[in-house]
Design an enzyme around this catalytic site. Structure first.
Site, PDB file in Angstrom:
ATOM      1  N   GLU A  39       0.850  -1.182   0.000  1.00  0.00           N
ATOM      2  CA  GLU A  39       0.000   0.000   0.000  1.00  0.00           C
ATOM      3  C   GLU A  39       0.892   1.240   0.000  1.00  0.00           C
ATOM      4  O   GLU A  39       1.995   1.232   0.548  1.00  0.00           O
ATOM      5  CB  GLU A  39      -0.863  -0.014   1.266  1.00  0.00           C
ATOM      6  CG  GLU A  39      -1.756   1.199   1.469  1.00  0.00           C
ATOM      7  CD  GLU A  39      -2.425   1.201   2.839  1.00  0.00           C
ATOM      8  OE1 GLU A  39      -3.495   1.793   2.945  1.00  0.00           O
ATOM      9  OE2 GLU A  39      -1.877   0.606   3.796  1.00  0.00           O
ATOM     10  N   LYS A 106      -9.715   1.809  -1.731  1.00  0.00           N
ATOM     11  CA  LYS A 106      -9.869   1.260  -0.381  1.00  0.00           C
ATOM     12  C   LYS A 106     -11.198   1.679   0.235  1.00  0.00           C
ATOM     13  O   LYS A 106     -11.540   2.876   0.282  1.00  0.00           O
ATOM     14  CB  LYS A 106      -8.700   1.757   0.471  1.00  0.00           C
ATOM     15  CG  LYS A 106      -8.640   1.204   1.894  1.00  0.00           C
ATOM     16  CD  LYS A 106      -7.412   1.787   2.591  1.00  0.00           C
ATOM     17  CE  LYS A 106      -7.245   1.280   4.001  1.00  0.00           C
ATOM     18  NZ  LYS A 106      -6.066   1.897   4.648  1.00  0.00           N
ATOM     19  N   CYS A 142      -4.863  -3.083   3.497  1.00  0.00           N
ATOM     20  CA  CYS A 142      -4.544  -2.761   4.887  1.00  0.00           C
ATOM     21  C   CYS A 142      -5.736  -2.928   5.838  1.00  0.00           C
ATOM     22  O   CYS A 142      -6.125  -4.046   6.139  1.00  0.00           O
ATOM     23  CB  CYS A 142      -3.947  -1.347   4.941  1.00  0.00           C
ATOM     24  SG  CYS A 142      -2.874  -1.051   6.379  1.00  0.00           S
TER      25      CYS A 142
END
Length: 258
Positions: A39, A106, A142
């Site tokens: 990321e 995300k 994440c």
């Protein structure tokens, strides 16, 4: 077998430095079908992401695409895209011909442990599964790993492998959380899971991002490879036949009620 290069690199605030590190990692990933980077490979977290964010046809992603084409392997990496009032934290997926195949924004933002990612980042809305190197890959970024419903949605979209990219924050028990969550998502979905985090960057250690511990976990939750904390590139193999064996032994996806 699908061969995956886990590319655990330290990330600098400077995109040009990071692109150089990506190119060096790809040069050492010979024989892989897919290379996965962390990321925020574009630049480290911080308020700078609002000024350094680039569109997907900008120089950083174009550089990723050129390198993917040069080495003939697919690439997944984290970047920041400009948005209306905030940026998007995006996992870009590029095939071995240098074509962008998917851009996952995300969904779950890290407003935890004293951080507030949503101050700078706008959430995405759609899960993403992309075919790369002949495998349907579900993209997870994440903090997303803490939400099992996202992983299950990717299964329902036909994912055959989870690719998890992270700039995991350090702190008490945080490394344990990372390992536990990656193994849990693999085990509960009987899914090969390739998880890649930023290596610690001593020059930027004050922000706490990057614990390393990139790993490949098999469909029964066994860690097949773990890079530890230092920077490195490791090629691992995903055996699709083992998925069928694992699911015959543990048919939990067939036993779903809800």
């Amino acid at each position: 077998m699908t061969r995956i290069a886990l590319c655990q690199i330290p990330v600098s605030p400077d995109p040009s430095t990071n692109l150089k590190r990506v190119r060096e990692a790809l040069a050492s990933a010979e024989g892989a079908d897919l290379a996965i980077f962390p990321e925020a490979t574009l630049t480290r977290y911080g308020r700078r992401i609002t000024t350094l964010a680039e569109p997907l046809d900008g120089p950083f992603v174009s550089g990723l695409a050129d390198s993917a084409r040069e080495h003939g392997l697919a690439v997944i990496a984290g970047v920041f895209e400009p948005g209306e009032d905030r940026v998007h934290n995006t996992a870009v997926a590029i095939d071995g011909q240098g074509e962008i195949r998917a851009a996952y924004r995300k969904i779950h933002l890290f407003d935890s442990f004293g951080a507030k990612e949503s101050d700078l980042v706008a959430p995405g809305a759609e899960p993403a599964v992309v075919e790369l190197a002949g495998v349907r890959v579900g993209l997870i970024t994440c903090y997303d790993i803490r939400f099992p419903e996202l992983a299950r949605a990717l299964v329902d979209q036909g994912a055959e492998l989870f690719a998890v990219i992270a700039a995991w924050g350090s702190g008490p028990l945080k490394e344990d959380h990372w390992v536990t969550l990656v193994r849990a998502r693999a085990l509960e979905n009987t899914m090969w899971t390739a998880a890649v985090g930023q290596a610690p960057n001593p020059a930027e250690s004050s922000d706490g991002f990057g614990v390393g511990r990139s790993m490949l976990v098999d469909p029964l939750g066994v860690v097949r490879s773990d890079l530890g904390t230092g920077p490195g590139v490791r090629i691992v193999e995903v055996d699709e036949e083992w998925t069928a064996t694992a699911r015959a032994t543990l048919p939990c996806l067939e036993h779903r009620v809800l």
